[in-house]
Write an enzyme that holds these catalytic residues in place. Structure first.
Site, PDB file in Angstrom:
ATOM      1  N   ASP A 183       0.794  -1.187  -0.173  1.00 38.32           N
ATOM      2  CA  ASP A 183      -0.038  -0.319   0.169  1.00 38.32           C
ATOM      3  C   ASP A 183       1.073   1.327   0.117  1.00 38.32           C
ATOM      4  O   ASP A 183       1.411   1.242   0.299  1.00 38.32           O
ATOM      5  CB  ASP A 183      -1.176   0.430   1.077  1.00 38.32           C
ATOM      6  N   GLU A 291      -3.163  -0.846  -9.242  1.00 40.52           N
ATOM      7  CA  GLU A 291      -3.533   0.312  -8.383  1.00 40.52           C
ATOM      8  C   GLU A 291      -2.630   1.924  -8.812  1.00 40.52           C
ATOM      9  O   GLU A 291      -1.933   2.117  -7.727  1.00 40.52           O
ATOM     10  CB  GLU A 291      -4.381   0.399  -6.779  1.00 40.52           C
TER      11      GLU A 291
END
Ligand code: ZN
Length: 533
Positions: A183, A291
């Site tokens: 992340d 992403e």
């Protein structure tokens, strides 16, 4: 351990399977039933015992019709004529051995799943409760999702996070598929690290390569900066975007004014080139879900900004799996959405149309507690969604502390409130400065649990987790060990709180409830649920 007793458990499991019965209960309560896997005559499960502190200890039990089971590191071994039973610790090595038999304990790609939900787990013991909740929902959980900053604060590594998630997946028999997210990785170095530990996904944080100055420039300054570009660049951008309207279908379109073109280019073009580079070097070779996030910038991503980003990627043959624009309104950590919900919806409809046009899904970051916009997201994002929640399970852990040892909780809150300066460089919030967070002198053992329902109190506690957990005095932790002791003794209660908390989110996303109030009424019992324990 009593290996002969474990062998009896194996025999009982096999007898049930032979009789065509499900393994729903066993005479030995130590066998964790959801973990039982039978493959031909081989049996695998997790066995629970308690240590002297009343914390659960988990051991892997493997029984195979094989004279040796050499690829596991066994703690103890019981050899039969043609079979072997071993007990083994939940280590990385044994996880690899188990994954050869059950590939679903390793993270997989999100691309074939319409709905995916990221669950940060700062403390590392929330995954079991999350997995139980996600069974049967059709939503793929992304369990391992930690930014490097969070890992460092909690003395954890991506390997720990991935490993504890993978063991939880096996323990709960969760065969549906799960993801692991590196992340908010910002550099090639961080991307590389995420890849090496086995993440199936990366979230490329473009914050450092987004030029926010462009947003605050006057039209004149903007024009001057744009004019400084190479002639062929200016020509390309103007020919492609200036005064153009792009039809997205269903009556949706995006139009570019001169301001939109210049602002989009100057703000995002560097980030687009960076993303394209990472795509070539990492995403393709390692087959990662990709992403791209721009949510941690100070300004919202306009619809033209988003279209420009998607279109430039498209021209380079790149389709990310998900994109996380910075949506209109405030997505502050650990509290509900702040802003005009109608405007949010109008712009969200266009962001969704852009995502569908280019073939990716939207990702909503800082999703914890944004209950009042979930109904909109669920209704509009017909293509699917990815929602990220992170860290609020720490607050659910504190709820356990508040119920089981309110005096200790008062101590934690006081420390957090008085040391907020520790985190002012990392987090944007106004809990203390505007004087709304509960004052420590007013917080007592009788009302400390209410701090966890107060927006400002939540933010104080949410942001201070690193300081609280890492505070040392005379070479020992001040709060950490006691915190863990209470939490581990009360894992069932913690699981229950986690369950309620995440269920509110997914029920609204899936349209089961229409409003936050409905969801809260249905899920949060008005009575003190800790009394049941
Ligand atoms: Zn984010």
């Amino acid at each position: 351990m009593d290996l002969n007793g474990l062998l009896k458990d194996v025999e009982e499991i096999l007898a049930k399977v032979d009789a065509g019965e499900k393994v729903e209960s066993l005479s030995d309560a130590g066998v964790y039933v959801p973990s039982v896997q039978v493959d031909r005559r081989n049996v695998y499960f997790i066995y629970h015992t308690k240590d002297e502190k009343d914390h659960t200890v988990k051991t892997l039990v493997v029984y195979e019709e094989n004279p040796t089971i050499g690829d596991f590191d066994a703690l103890e071994t019981l050899k039969g004529e043609n079979s072997t039973l071993i007990t083994a610790a939940l280590t990385d090595h044994n996880n690899q051995a188990l994954a050869k038999r059950f590939p679903w304990i390793k993270p997989t790609s999100r691309r074939n799943y319409k709905y995916t939900f990221g669950l940060g787990d700062r403390l590392g013991n929330a995954s079991n409760a999350h997995l139980r909740l996600f069974k049967g929902t059709g939503i793929m959980p992304v369990l391992a999702q930690q930014s490097i900053r969070e890992l460092t604060l909690m003395h954890r590594t991506n390997t720990d996070v991935l490993l504890s998630a993978s063991w939880a997946v096996f323990e709960e028999g969760f065969t549906f598929g799960w993801g692991a997210d590196g992340d908010h990785v910002k550099t090639e170095y961080e991307v590389d690290y995420a890849v090496k530990v086995g993440c199936s996904m990366i979230t490329l944080d473009c914050t450092d390569v987004i030029n926010n100055d462009a947003v605050t420039m006057s039209d004149e300054e903007l024009d001057k900066a744009f004019s400084a570009l190479d002639d062929d660049q200016k020509k390309y951008f103007n020919d492609t975007y200036l005064d153009k309207t792009f039809d997205l279908g269903n009556g949706n379109s995006v139009h570019f004014t001169k301001h939109d073109v210049e602002e989009s280019v100057l703000t995002f073009y560097g980030a687009i080139l960076f993303a394209a580079d990472i795509y070539k070097k990492f995403v393709v070779p390692y087959n990662l879900d990709f992403e791209i996030s721009m949510d941690e910038t100070p300004y919202q991503t306009t619809n033209p900004n988003h279209f420009f980003f998607g279109n430039e990627l498209h021209k380079r043959g790149i389709v990310p799996t998900t994109m996380a624009p910075r949506f209109y309104g405030e997505f502050q950590k650990a509290i509900d959405y702040i802003g005009d919900k109608d405007r949010f919806e109008r712009e969200f409809v266009l962001h969704e149309a852009i995502a569908e046009y280019f073939g990716y899904k939207l990702s909503i970051h800082s999703g914890s507690d944004k209950l009042s916009v979930y109904e909109i997201i669920g209704r509009v994002a017909k293509n699917g969604w990815h929602v990220k929640t992170a860290g609020t399970n720490w607050l659910e852990a504190l709820r356990v502390i508040a119920h089981k040892d309110p005096e200790f909780m008062v101590e934690l809150y006081k420390y957090a409130y008085e040391h907020l300066d520790d985190v002012k460089d990392f987090y944007v919030f106004n809990a203390q400065t505007d004087g709304k967070a509960p004052k420590p002198e007013n917080v007592t053992v009788d009302n400390v649990v209410d701090v966890l329902s107060d927006d400002d109190g939540r933010q104080v506690l949410h942001t201070m987790y690193g300081s609280l957990m890492n505070l040392k005095h005379n070479y020992h932790y001040v709060f950490r060990d006691k915190f863990w002791d209470i939490l581990l003794k009360n894992q069932d209660l913690y699981d229950k709180y986690l369950n309620i908390h995440i269920a509110e989110h997914i029920d609204l996303l899936q349209g089961k409830y229409k409003t936050k109030e409905e969801a809260l009424d249905a899920l949060e019992p008005k009575t003190d649920i800790s009394k049941e324990y």
